[in-house]
Design a protein around this motif. Structure first.
Motif, mmCIF file in Angstrom:
data_model
loop_
_atom_site.group_PDB
_atom_site.id
_atom_site.type_symbol
_atom_site.label_atom_id
_atom_site.label_comp_id
_atom_site.label_asym_id
_atom_site.label_seq_id
_atom_site.Cartn_x
_atom_site.Cartn_y
_atom_site.Cartn_z
ATOM 1 N N LYS A 1 -8.046 4.345 0.482
ATOM 2 C CA LYS A 1 -6.767 4.478 -0.214
ATOM 3 C C LYS A 1 -6.529 5.920 -0.649
ATOM 4 O O LYS A 1 -5.421 6.457 -0.497
ATOM 5 N N GLU B 1 -6.824 -5.766 6.029
ATOM 6 C CA GLU B 1 -7.034 -5.086 4.751
ATOM 7 C C GLU B 1 -6.845 -3.583 4.896
ATOM 8 O O GLU B 1 -6.229 -2.930 4.038
ATOM 9 N N LEU C 1 -3.859 -0.917 3.288
ATOM 10 C CA LEU C 1 -4.160 0.338 2.597
ATOM 11 C C LEU C 1 -3.404 1.526 3.188
ATOM 12 O O LEU C 1 -3.470 2.630 2.655
ATOM 13 N N PRO D 1 -12.683 0.502 0.451
ATOM 14 C CA PRO D 1 -11.237 0.472 0.207
ATOM 15 C C PRO D 1 -10.715 1.559 -0.723
ATOM 16 O O PRO D 1 -9.664 2.161 -0.460
ATOM 17 N N GLY D 2 -11.416 1.840 -1.810
ATOM 18 C CA GLY D 2 -10.954 2.878 -2.721
ATOM 19 C C GLY D 2 -10.941 4.244 -2.069
ATOM 20 O O GLY D 2 -10.011 5.041 -2.279
ATOM 21 N N VAL E 1 -5.727 8.053 2.466
ATOM 22 C CA VAL E 1 -4.359 7.818 2.923
ATOM 23 C C VAL E 1 -3.367 8.552 2.020
ATOM 24 O O VAL E 1 -2.448 9.238 2.494
ATOM 25 N N ALA E 2 -3.557 8.419 0.714
ATOM 26 C CA ALA E 2 -2.622 9.021 -0.238
ATOM 27 C C ALA E 2 -2.634 10.538 -0.170
ATOM 28 O O ALA E 2 -1.596 11.188 -0.372
#
Length: 277
Positions: A199, A222, A226, A195-196, A202-203
């Motif tokens: 994220k 989930e 994100l 997940p990190g 994506v950012a």
């Protein structure tokens, strides 16, 4: 009078399905019947898996198929369904950028409105990834070929930094920016599901992000939260299907029983699915 390409609407519809937070979910198919089955399950689009497609044609994955073999298979998939189709064309089935453009033109002729183009290399002892400059040329050639055809083809630039152990988030984001500037529409980073990491990707990506899932990956909800825009199963369905074949064959040969065949498709239903397009 200017005539619109017959794939224009399908290409526009496919492009619109890439929405961060409401991802396009793709259980990848590898032949006409798997595509028809995935469509019947409710998929909004069909994406091929290059590995599954290669295996079905008797070849190993990793740029070992001839272009004509791969595109004939893509054409059969496109003819078998009514939803948009995206073709995984590995590195482009060509040695240079001009050849990638030729492949993309042929993909459109085959009826697909999207492509995945990866930056991995498979030469023994060579670098795991193409240089950014080389891949930029290949993506630009794909974009130009689609533009000449009059189809807003969705070019998904696959970056194999994580899959090949060739780099992390920073290197991936640098490649992503260059590939988007060259004409890619989305970025695909298989191997990145933590997940990190997702994220951060994506950012840092100025375009829709595609991840590949399988057992152990976070659930779709989930990944959607994100900001992921596309989720692919890759070769997962093909691997699971072939594992079932192996279990059923082994049971029949060793035990003389047929329990592994329980729950299979009804013959008439499957026969109907592949003739409904």
């Amino acid at each position: 009078m200017t005539h619109q390409h017959p794939l224009l609407r399908a290409a526009q519809a496919f492009r619109a399905l890439h929405e961060p937070g409401r991802p396009l979910v793709l259980p990848n198919a590898w032949d006409a019947v798997s595509a028809a089955v995935v469509q019947d399950a409710g998929a909004a689009a069909i994406a091929t898996t290059s590995a599954g497609l290669a295996w079905a044609l008797g070849a190993a994955d990793g740029d070992r198929l001839r272009r004509d073999q791969a595109l004939a298979a893509v054409a059969r998939v496109a003819a078998a369904v009514r939803v948009p189709v995206s073709a995984d064309i590995e590195g482009g089935y060509a040695g240079d950028a001009a050849g990638v453009g030729d492949t993309v033109a042929a993909v459109i002729d085959a009826g697909a409105v999207g492509v995945n183009i990866e930056d991995a290399r498979y030469e023994p002892g060579g670098a795991p990834l193409r240089t950014v400059a080389e891949q930029v040329e290949r993506i630009a050639a794909a974009r130009a070929a689609a533009d000449r055809a009059g189809v807003p083809l969705f070019v998904n630039a696959r970056i194999d930094t994580f899959l090949r152990g060739a780099g992390g988030v920073d290197l991936t984001l640098g490649r992503a920016a260059a590939f988007l500037a060259a004409g890619a529409d989305g970025i695909f980073v298989p191997g990145a599901v933590e997940p990190g990491t997702v994220k951060a990707l994506v950012a840092g990506t100025d375009g829709p992000l595609n991840v590949m899932v399988g057992p152990g990956a976070p659930p779709v909800a989930e990944l959607a939260a994100l900001g992921v825009a596309r989720i692919s199963a890759g070769a997962g369905l093909a691997q699971a299907a072939h594992a079932l074949v192996h279990r059923a064959a082994r049971e029949l040969l060793r035990e003389g029983t047929y329990g592994s065949l329980a729950g299979g498709f009804d013959y008439a239903e499957l026969n109907t699915l592949v003739t409904r397009a």
